[in-house]
Each structure stands twice: as structure tokens, then as C-alpha cells.
Scaffold this motif. Structure first.
Motif, PDB file in Angstrom:
ATOM      1  N   HIS B 150      -3.535  16.574   0.606  1.00 36.99           N
ATOM      2  CA  HIS B 150      -2.318  15.782   0.813  1.00 36.99           C
ATOM      3  C   HIS B 150      -2.189  15.627   2.316  1.00 36.99           C
ATOM      4  N   ILE B 151      -1.661  14.491   2.779  1.00 39.50           N
ATOM      5  CA  ILE B 151      -1.666  14.274   4.223  1.00 39.50           C
ATOM      6  C   ILE B 151      -0.569  15.021   4.968  1.00 39.50           C
ATOM      7  N   ILE B 152       0.505  15.417   4.285  1.00 39.93           N
ATOM      8  CA  ILE B 152       1.485  16.238   5.000  1.00 39.93           C
ATOM      9  C   ILE B 152       1.583  17.660   4.449  1.00 39.93           C
ATOM     10  N   ALA B 306      -1.606  -5.002   7.322  1.00 36.98           N
ATOM     11  CA  ALA B 306      -0.372  -4.286   6.976  1.00 36.98           C
ATOM     12  C   ALA B 306      -0.613  -2.791   6.793  1.00 36.98           C
ATOM     13  N   MET B 307      -1.838  -2.417   6.456  1.00 41.37           N
ATOM     14  CA  MET B 307      -2.126  -0.992   6.251  1.00 41.37           C
ATOM     15  C   MET B 307      -1.970  -0.206   7.542  1.00 41.37           C
ATOM     16  N   LEU B 308      -2.124  -0.887   8.673  1.00 41.48           N
ATOM     17  CA  LEU B 308      -2.008  -0.201   9.963  1.00 41.48           C
ATOM     18  C   LEU B 308      -0.554   0.118  10.325  1.00 41.48           C
ATOM     19  N   ARG B 309       0.384  -0.358   9.488  1.00 40.51           N
ATOM     20  CA  ARG B 309       1.775   0.052   9.728  1.00 40.51           C
ATOM     21  C   ARG B 309       1.992   1.520   9.370  1.00 40.51           C
ATOM     22  N   CYS B 310       1.103   2.062   8.567  1.00 38.07           N
ATOM     23  CA  CYS B 310       1.309   3.390   7.962  1.00 38.07           C
ATOM     24  C   CYS B 310       1.668   4.459   8.989  1.00 38.07           C
ATOM     25  N   ILE B 311       2.731   5.209   8.688  1.00 34.08           N
ATOM     26  CA  ILE B 311       3.120   6.313   9.569  1.00 34.08           C
ATOM     27  C   ILE B 311       2.784   7.672   8.947  1.00 34.08           C
ATOM     28  N   ARG B 312       1.962   7.659   7.909  1.00 35.26           N
ATOM     29  CA  ARG B 312       1.426   8.894   7.335  1.00 35.26           C
ATOM     30  C   ARG B 312       2.511   9.850   6.843  1.00 35.26           C
ATOM     31  N   CYS B 313       3.429   9.302   6.069  1.00 36.25           N
ATOM     32  CA  CYS B 313       4.520  10.152   5.575  1.00 36.25           C
ATOM     33  C   CYS B 313       4.179  10.810   4.244  1.00 36.25           C
ATOM     34  N   GLY B 314       3.277  10.192   3.493  1.00 37.54           N
ATOM     35  CA  GLY B 314       2.888  10.777   2.205  1.00 37.54           C
ATOM     36  C   GLY B 314       3.777  10.394   1.036  1.00 37.54           C
ATOM     37  N   ALA B 315       4.808   9.600   1.272  1.00 35.91           N
ATOM     38  CA  ALA B 315       5.723   9.250   0.170  1.00 35.91           C
ATOM     39  C   ALA B 315       4.987   8.517  -0.946  1.00 35.91           C
ATOM     40  N   CYS B 316       4.030   7.671  -0.572  1.00 40.15           N
ATOM     41  CA  CYS B 316       3.331   6.900  -1.607  1.00 40.15           C
ATOM     42  C   CYS B 316       2.608   7.827  -2.576  1.00 40.15           C
ATOM     43  N   MET B 317       1.972   8.881  -2.047  1.00 42.60           N
ATOM     44  CA  MET B 317       1.266   9.778  -2.979  1.00 42.60           C
ATOM     45  C   MET B 317       2.248  10.651  -3.754  1.00 42.60           C
ATOM     46  N   PRO B 338      -2.242   6.347  -2.912  1.00 47.47           N
ATOM     47  CA  PRO B 338      -2.281   4.905  -2.670  1.00 47.47           C
ATOM     48  C   PRO B 338      -2.786   4.532  -1.276  1.00 47.47           C
ATOM     49  N   MET B 339      -2.248   5.186  -0.224  1.00 47.35           N
ATOM     50  CA  MET B 339      -2.702   4.798   1.116  1.00 47.35           C
ATOM     51  C   MET B 339      -4.190   5.095   1.294  1.00 47.35           C
ATOM     52  N   GLY B 340      -4.645   6.208   0.704  1.00 47.00           N
ATOM     53  CA  GLY B 340      -6.058   6.547   0.801  1.00 47.00           C
ATOM     54  C   GLY B 340      -6.929   5.593   0.002  1.00 47.00           C
ATOM     55  N   VAL B 369       8.730   2.873  -2.184  1.00 45.22           N
ATOM     56  CA  VAL B 369       9.221   3.971  -1.340  1.00 45.22           C
ATOM     57  C   VAL B 369       8.626   3.955   0.067  1.00 45.22           C
ATOM     58  N   CYS B 370       7.591   3.175   0.297  1.00 44.54           N
ATOM     59  CA  CYS B 370       6.935   3.191   1.605  1.00 44.54           C
ATOM     60  C   CYS B 370       7.933   2.813   2.709  1.00 44.54           C
ATOM     61  N   PRO B 371       8.109   3.694   3.712  1.00 42.83           N
ATOM     62  CA  PRO B 371       9.123   3.445   4.735  1.00 42.83           C
ATOM     63  C   PRO B 371       8.821   2.236   5.617  1.00 42.83           C
ATOM     64  N   VAL B 372       7.569   1.790   5.639  1.00 37.90           N
ATOM     65  CA  VAL B 372       7.244   0.609   6.439  1.00 37.90           C
ATOM     66  C   VAL B 372       6.810  -0.552   5.544  1.00 37.90           C
ATOM     67  N   LYS B 373       7.189  -0.441   4.277  1.00 37.04           N
ATOM     68  CA  LYS B 373       7.040  -1.537   3.321  1.00 37.04           C
ATOM     69  C   LYS B 373       5.629  -2.116   3.242  1.00 37.04           C
ATOM     70  N   ILE B 374       4.661  -1.252   3.171  1.00 41.15           N
ATOM     71  CA  ILE B 374       3.289  -1.742   2.997  1.00 41.15           C
ATOM     72  C   ILE B 374       3.119  -2.165   1.539  1.00 41.15           C
ATOM     73  N   PRO B 375       2.671  -3.395   1.301  1.00 40.91           N
ATOM     74  CA  PRO B 375       2.511  -3.850  -0.094  1.00 40.91           C
ATOM     75  C   PRO B 375       1.239  -3.254  -0.700  1.00 40.91           C
ATOM     76  N   LEU B 376       1.277  -1.952  -0.954  1.00 46.24           N
ATOM     77  CA  LEU B 376       0.058  -1.234  -1.360  1.00 46.24           C
ATOM     78  C   LEU B 376      -0.609  -1.829  -2.601  1.00 46.24           C
ATOM     79  N   PRO B 377       0.129  -2.143  -3.674  1.00 47.17           N
ATOM     80  CA  PRO B 377      -0.568  -2.717  -4.837  1.00 47.17           C
ATOM     81  C   PRO B 377      -1.259  -4.043  -4.517  1.00 47.17           C
TER      82      PRO B 377
HETATM   83  S1  SF4 Z   1       4.329   5.671   2.048  1.00 46.79           S
HETATM   84 FE1  SF4 Z   1       3.637   4.064   3.467  1.00 46.79          FE
HETATM   85  S2  SF4 Z   1       3.822   5.005   5.485  1.00 46.79           S
HETATM   86 FE2  SF4 Z   1       3.933   6.671   4.024  1.00 46.79          FE
HETATM   87  S3  SF4 Z   1       1.796   7.399   3.853  1.00 46.79           S
HETATM   88 FE3  SF4 Z   1       2.103   5.907   2.214  1.00 46.79          FE
HETATM   89  S4  SF4 Z   1       1.422   3.964   3.091  1.00 46.79           S
HETATM   90 FE4  SF4 Z   1       1.731   5.376   4.807  1.00 46.79          FE
END
Ligand code: SF4
Lengths: 261, 469
Positions: B150-152, B306-317, B338-340, B369-377
Motif C-alpha cells: 500500500h502506498i501509505i 491527468a495521472m500526474l496530478r496524483c498526490i499519492r494519498c491512497g484513497a483510490c485503493m 487503481p492508481m497503480g 474519492v480521488c482528491p485531485v479528481k483523476i478520472p481513473l476508470p
Molecule cells: S486517490 Fe487520486 S491522488 Fe490519491 S493515490 Fe489515488 S490517484 Fe493518487
């Protein structure tokens, strides 16, 4: 004078592939609800599938061909309505994206998207209906299918309509917004993961003590019902349209075939 | 870290049968989800913050070269050094060179996913250095000889019992299972190491272009000790981590802790700028930043920006049902969930991580839930499209899609086939009303019955009925 100018909208019924094959009753229920609401209903012959199997597998070209077919079959109507949040989310959101590079088709896709509705949201948000006048005896719980919920914001509409069904009690389950594991072809490509998700869902369903599970997408309902049957768990599973139309009277999904028509 | 993403299916299967993993995952998921929800409910402007953060990130990415230049200038002005690494190998070499030059023996590390990405630990150990992970989770998996899942919360896959066993083996008895005792034991074991360390390596949550500072957040304070007590401090970070000003960083900080652990703010937020100055009481003698590209500029230029917006919070997983079912190791590399599933194929190759974009139901909870609204799907679907156009999608599946297209674009044929299938299935299931095995539908019937359809399709009945009337 056209029908629509007299206030009776012409609605093209979107027949989802699963419903056509596995559960015609949902189609009849949808037709009944729309006709009772004053719509002039047409079932266009030129339709097959919304194209998601292609789109979600990365085959955009095939998805585009299917989208064109749907646009051609439905653009003459005042509305396109179907009993599936998944297909409708695709028509509303994916179609315009598919034609990003073809402005003429993009405009037609956008025009169709703007008049395409999932059944419960059409009844509530467009027609302003709050009661369908049916009866259903049972304690139900409702699964929010993901595409309808997150793609179209469908959450209150089915519940509002169910509140008007005599004899029905709604008991919400925990994590009703969490995926059931269907996911289109995901459920057959990654069956073990899919089964874990549906078992989690079933645990939440059973914990409510409800005797019936309802939802708005046949794919999800077949996933849960199929698993319930395999595990020999007693629970009725119906599409919300069947209950709203008063047609949830025969065997529920997965409990044996319904007589045709 | 070696790539194992091609083993996704077998790893997922193993994970589903691992009872302690399942126990750990259930616990973690419920905690993360409930705590985040509580924080979001408390902050009425949360949605507005997400929107602002997404826009600010897009602005930064649009002018990334500019901000990176400003950042480098500011780091230099503060007496630090910026090193540019095109890929993982170059990043490792830069860091090994620094370690060799300062004659380092012991390296302490704060949590840094980029250091995992570039395979730093293995390289340092191979070069004869002693590496001490100081983040509790990283320390646990270092003892276990495992990769983060897990990233965090790198050790989220471990139950407390398993951690107690590891600690007993590493520190000697008595065996303790209380969380506070375990944290204490790790602190005791780590304390001396901070002072021994020649080089301290940390990540960088944000790099401030205005001041040339790096900013990290931790809950244990280990990052502070790592970076202030070592002789040399090395920051490793992806090039997308730069933000214009400290003020801008606060926008992301408000979202980060709430999204990640469901805290209002992390316990420690530490800003460091350059090496120790003459009148500073402490701090490193040297300050280096290794900026890692490793596929990021390619992402910047293409449809996956858009993936480069990621702040590595882990909420998506934390909110991903698939991650919740199989845990992080199944994804086979540094970034899970998802981010991975977006990052791994982009960094390592669409073919080597084929399953990752596909093993998703596209339920969309991650994006919500992504805090920077990355359209992961959407990004996952685009990766599937890229796999399809590059013929990475398995031949059988492409064949099935081609056949489906032939039929589905011919309504008469499609309807005729559905009628045939309806009749066959209806006959097969006529006796019992349920279909337990259907030729060609093994994936479905493996664990579910197939409803027996009526013998006639809806369209057939409808037109028959309406023609009559
Ligand atoms: S929820 Fe968004 S910002 Fe957080 S780790 Fe996943 S992709 Fe990155």
C-alpha cells in the motif's frame, strides 16, 4: 398535429441485450410503466446492444459502429428510455466521446445523449411521477448499481417510487454503493475476484433480513441472483421495474423461467 | 523492485485464499473508509477543494518545465544540489555516487515510494551499505523481507499477530501484541540508527518552487530524524511533485491527510531548505534532490497527463473493491490499486502489466474519492484501448470482439441468434429452472447459476403481441 405536441411524448424503448434474452418481463414492465405514464412507446427493430462490450474492452472502433446504430435507430424519438443505468450511462457519456474526431456525428451523439434516460430517473425527473400504483408484499433491500449511481446520479429516484408501493418495506444494506463484482466481462475474465465481491455483497444483503433484493441493472442482478442460487440461499431478486409495474409476481430472477409475454 | 505484474492472476488467487491477509484487509478497509468519510462530512468545502486542487495541478503540469527550473534555481540558491534522473538506473547511480563520495556506511530512510520505484534498497545493499527503514510500516516489511502493499500503509497486509512474531524474532522476547508496545519497540530499535546514519534519504510530498524546499508529512516523526541527523540528506521525488508556493502546498495538505488516513492533518509536516547554515542548530552538511522522470515526461505529453496530478494519498485503493479483495502484492509492483493499475503499465509497459487495467469493474468509486479528481476508470479504459490497438489484447479476445461486432451490427442476425440461444438455454434448464453448467460459459458458471431464460426473447414476444392487437 404530432403526438408530442399533444403532450404525449414518443419514447423509443432501449432493449438491453441481457433483458431481451434472460428477462423479457423487465421489458414488459418498463413498457407498462411508460405507457401508463402517457408515453407513446415504440420498440425500434434496428437496435442490438449499446456497444459497451467493445468500448470497455478497448475496441473503440466497434463501439463506434454500435453507437451509430443506436443513434440511427433512436434519434427520431422524443426520448430514448431503458431499464439499465449501465447502458444509459454509456449512451449519455461515452457516445459523445467516441465521436470526438467526427463533429457531425458528435453533434448527433450529443443530441441523443441529451434525451436519453434510465427508466426510474425518466419517471421521476422528467415525467414527475411519484407513484406507480402497484403492490408488492415484502421487505426489500436495494443495490445501487455503479454506473447508474456514479454515472447518472441515480439514488433517490428508485427509492422515491418504491416508497409509493403498497406492502413494501425498504431496509437499506451496508455498503449499498459498493460494486457487486459484475463489471461486464470482468465477471468472467476474473471470476474468483468477482465471486469474492459478490459474496461480500450477499453478506450485506442477508444482514438486512430482507426477503427480496431489488436493483436497476440486470447484469448486477444476475450476478447476485446466480450466486445466491449456487449457494442455495433463499432470496427473491427482481428488477425494480418489475416491482413498480406490479409484474413481480412470477418466479424471481434465477428461480426458473417465466412464461413468455 | 522487480516487476511481477504478469503474475497478477495467480497472485490474486493466492491472496483470496490467504486468511490472515483477508483479515488484515477487512480491518484496514473499514477503518480507512469510515475515517475519511467522517472527515469529509466535517468539511463543507471539501468538494470545492478537490476542484481547486485538480485545476491547480493541471496548471502546474501545463507549466511544469518552468516551475522545475524555478525550483532548481531556488535549491541552488539555498546551497543544495538538484540531480536529474531520466530513469531508475540513472537515479540509482546518482544516489550511489553520492554515498560513495561521502564514504557512507549506513543509510536511514524515511518512507519514499519513488525509492521503491527505482529499486534503491537493493542497489544500496548490493553496494555494501546498511539500509535502515525508519517508517514503522517500512520497518516491518523490511524485517519480513517483503515489498510494500500500500502506498501509505506499506505493511497493511500484516495482522498485528504477524507483526508481533516478526518483532519477537528481531528484537528478542517477551512477545508483545499491543500496538503501543510494538511502536515503542520499533522506536527503541531505530533510535541509535539515526545517529549512526551517514546519509538520510526521504521522499518529498511537495517541492516548493518559490523557496527550493522539500516538504514531507509523517505520523511518526521519523522523517525529521532521518533528514536532520544524517550528514547528508537526499530527497527523491518524481518531477511532478513541484508546486509553485508554500501557500499552494497547503491546499493539497488539506486534502491529503483527510483522503489518506482520515486525519485532519498528519502529525508532522516538515519543510527543509538546503543544508545546515552557519547559525543553524542542526541539519545535514549536504542537501541533494534527485528528480526522477522515469516515464513521467512521456505521460505529460500524452493522453495520460491527468495521472500526474496524483498526490499519492491512497484513497483510490482504500475504496477499490478489487484492491480490498486481493491486497497490494497481487498487482506485482510498487504501486497497487487503481492508481497503480494506470501507472504500472505506463512506466513498465502495457504488455508486461496486461491484467492491471483489465482487472477492474469500472465501478468508479476510486474517481469519486480521488482528491485531485483523476478520472481513473477513463484512464484504465484508455489503457485497454491502447492494448487493443497494439494487439496486446489476447488473440482469443480480439477474435470474440470481431465476431460480436459482425453480429451486433446486423440486427436481424443478432436477434435471430438470441432467439436460438434462448431456445437452447430454455431447453437445457427446463427441468430444474437453473443452469449449473453451460458450454462456453465456464467463467460464469464456475461460481454462479445462469438464470434459465424464457424460450422467447422480449423482442419476439413484443412484436408478436403488438402485431396481434
Ligand atoms: S486517490 Fe487520486 S491522488 Fe490519491 S493515490 Fe489515488 S490517484 Fe493518487
Amino acid at each position: 398535429m404530432t403526438d408530442s405536441s399533444r403532450g404525449r411524448p414518443r419514447v423509443g424503448l432501449f432493449v438491453t441485450c441481457l433483458m431481451n434474452l434472460f428477462r423479457p418481463n423487465i421489458g414488459f414492465a418498463t413498457a407498462k410503466l411508460l405507457e401508463e405514464a402517457g408515453c407513446r412507446l415504440v420498440v425500434p427493430q434496428g437496435q442490438t446492444c449499446c456497444g459497451q462490450p467493445g468500448y470497455n474492452a478497448g475496441d473503440e472502433d466497434s463501439a463506434r459502429a454500435l453507437a451509430q446504430q443506436v443513434i440511427l435507430a433512436f434519434e427520431e424519438f422524443d426520448y430514448l428510455v431503458g431499464p439499465s443505468g449501465s447502458c444509459l450511462a454509456s449512451i449519455r457519456h461515452d457516445y459523445p466521446l467516441l465521436f470526438a474526431a467526427a463533429p457531425a456525428w458528435r453533434a448527433r451523439a450529443e443530441a441523443l445523449a441529451a434525451k436519453s434516460w434510465e427508466l426510474t430517473s425518466f419517471l421521476v425527473d422528467v415525467l414527475g411521477i411519484s407513484q406507480t400504483g402497484a403492490r408488492f408484499d415484502g421487505v426489500v433491500t436495494y443495490h445501487d448499481s455503479c454506473s447508474g449511481l456514479r454515472g447518472l446520479g441515480i439514488k433517490g429516484q428508485p427509492r422515491q417510487l418504491l416508497a409509493g408501493i403498497e406492502g413494501l418495506t425498504l431496509r437499506e444494506m451496508a455498503e449499498t454503493e459498493v460494486c457487486c463484482g459484475f463489471g461486464g466481462t470482468f465477471c468472467v475474465k476474473y471470476p474468483e475476484i468477482s465471486l469474492k465481491l459478490v459474496d461480500d455483497k450477499i453478506q450485506n444483503v442477508l444482514a438486512t433480513g430482507a426477503d427480496t433484493l431489488l436493483g436497476g441493472d440486470l447484469g448486477c442482478l444476475m450476478q447476485v441472483a446466480g450466486r445466491l442460487r449456487r449457494r442455495d440461499l433463499p432470496m427473491r431478486v427482481y428488477h425494480v421495474a418489475e416491482v413498480l409495474a406490479g409484474l413481480a409476481t412470477g418466479p424471481s430472477i434465477g428461480e426458473g423461467p417465466l412464461a413468455s409475454g | 523492485m522487480d516487476l511481477h505484474s504478469h503474475e497478477f492472476q495467480s497472485r490474486a488467487r493466492t491472496a483470496l485464499h490467504d486468511t490472515s491477509l483477508q483479515q488484515a484487509l477487512d480491518q484496514a478497509r473499514d477503518g480507512f473508509v469510515a475515517k475519511r468519510a467522517a472527515q469529509v462530512a466535517e468539511l463543507s468545502e471539501f468538494e470545492a477543494l478537490r476542484e481547486a486542487a485538480a485545476q491547480l495541478k493541471d496548471h502546474i503540469l501545463e507549466h511544469l518545465d518552468d516551475y522545475l527550473e524555478r525550483y532548481e534555481t531556488a535549491v541552488n540558491a539555498a546551497g543544495g544540489h538538484v540531480h536529474w534522473a531520466r530513469d531508475d538506473a540513472e537515479a540509482r547511480r546518482i544516489i550511489l555516487d553520492i554515498c560513495a563520495r561521502v564514504d557512507a556506511r549506513t543509510v536511514t530512510k524515511g518512507k519514499s515510494m519513488v525509492s521503491e520505484e527505482i529499486g534503491l534498497n537493493e542497489a544500496l545493499i548490493e553496494a555494501g551499505l546498511k539500509v535502515v527503514e525508519t517508517d514503522l510500516g517500512e520497518y516491518i516489511i523490511q524485517l519480513a523481507g517483503e515489498a510494500p502493499s500500500h502506498i501509505i500503509a506499506p505493511a497493511v497486509h500484516k495482522t498485528r499477530e504477524q507483526v508481533a512474531d516478526l518483532f519477537e524474532a528481531a528484537h528478542g522476547g517477551p512477545r508483545r501484541t499491543e500496538i503501543s508496545d510494538l511502536v515503542d519497540a520499533a522506536r527503541q530499535a531505530l533510535r541509535g540508527r539515526y545517529f549512526e546514519a551517514d546519509v538520510g534519504i526521504t521522499g518529498g510530498n511537495f517541492l516548493i518552487a518559490e523557496t527550493g524546499s522539500s516538504l514531507i508529512v509523517t505520523n511518526e516523526g521519523n522523517g525529521d530524524l532521518t533528514q536532520t541527523l544524517a550528514r547528508v540528506h537526499i530527497v527523491t521525488a518524481g518531477i511532478e511533485r513541484v508546486v509553485p508556493t508554500l501557500h499552494d502546498a497547503t491546499l493539497f495538505l488539506r486534502l491529503l491527510a483527510r483522503s489518506a488516513t482520515g486525519q485532519e492533518t498528519e502529525t508532522y509536516t516538515t519543510v527543509s531548505t538546503g543544508p545546515r547554515r552557519l547559525d543553524d542548530l542542526d541539519g545535514p552538511e549536504e542537501y541533494h534532490v534527485v528528480l526522477v522522470d522515469n516515464g513521467r515526461s512521456r505521460m505529460l505529453a500524452g493522453p495520460f497527463r491527468a495521472m500526474l496530478r496524483c498526490i499519492r494519498c491512497g484513497a483510490c485503493m482504500n475504496h477499490c473493491p478489487v484492491y480490498g479483495a486481493i491486497g497490494g502484492h497481487a498487482y506485482g509492483w510498487v504501486y497497487p490499486g487503481p492508481m497503480g493499475s494506470v501507472l504500472t503499465p505506463l512506466i513498465k509497459g502495457l504488455d508486461l502489466a496486461y491484467d492491471l487495467p483489465n482487472a477492474c469493474t469500472l465501478n468508479g468509486r476510486c474517481a469519486s474519492v480521488c482528491p485531485v479528481k483523476i478520472p481513473l476508470p477513463d484512464l484504465l479504459r484508455q489503457l485497454r484501448h491502447a492494448q487493443f490497438t497494439q494487439a496486446i489484447t489476447p488473440r482469443r479476445q480480439r477474435g470474440a470482439l470481431a465476431a460480436w461486432r459482425v453480429v451486433a451490427t446486423r440486427p436481424w442476425l443478432y436477434h435471430a441468434l438470441e432467439r436460438v440461444v434462448a431456445r437452447i438455454l430454455a431447453r437445457l434448464g427446463a427441468r430444474t429452472g437453473r443452469l449449473r453448467r453451460v458450454p462456453g460459459a465456464h467463467g460464469w458458471t464456475l461460481g454462479r447459476d445462469l438464470p434459465t431464460p424464457a424460450a422467447r426473447t422480449f423482442l419476439e414476444c413484443w412484436h408478436h403481441e403488438r402485431e396481434k392487437s
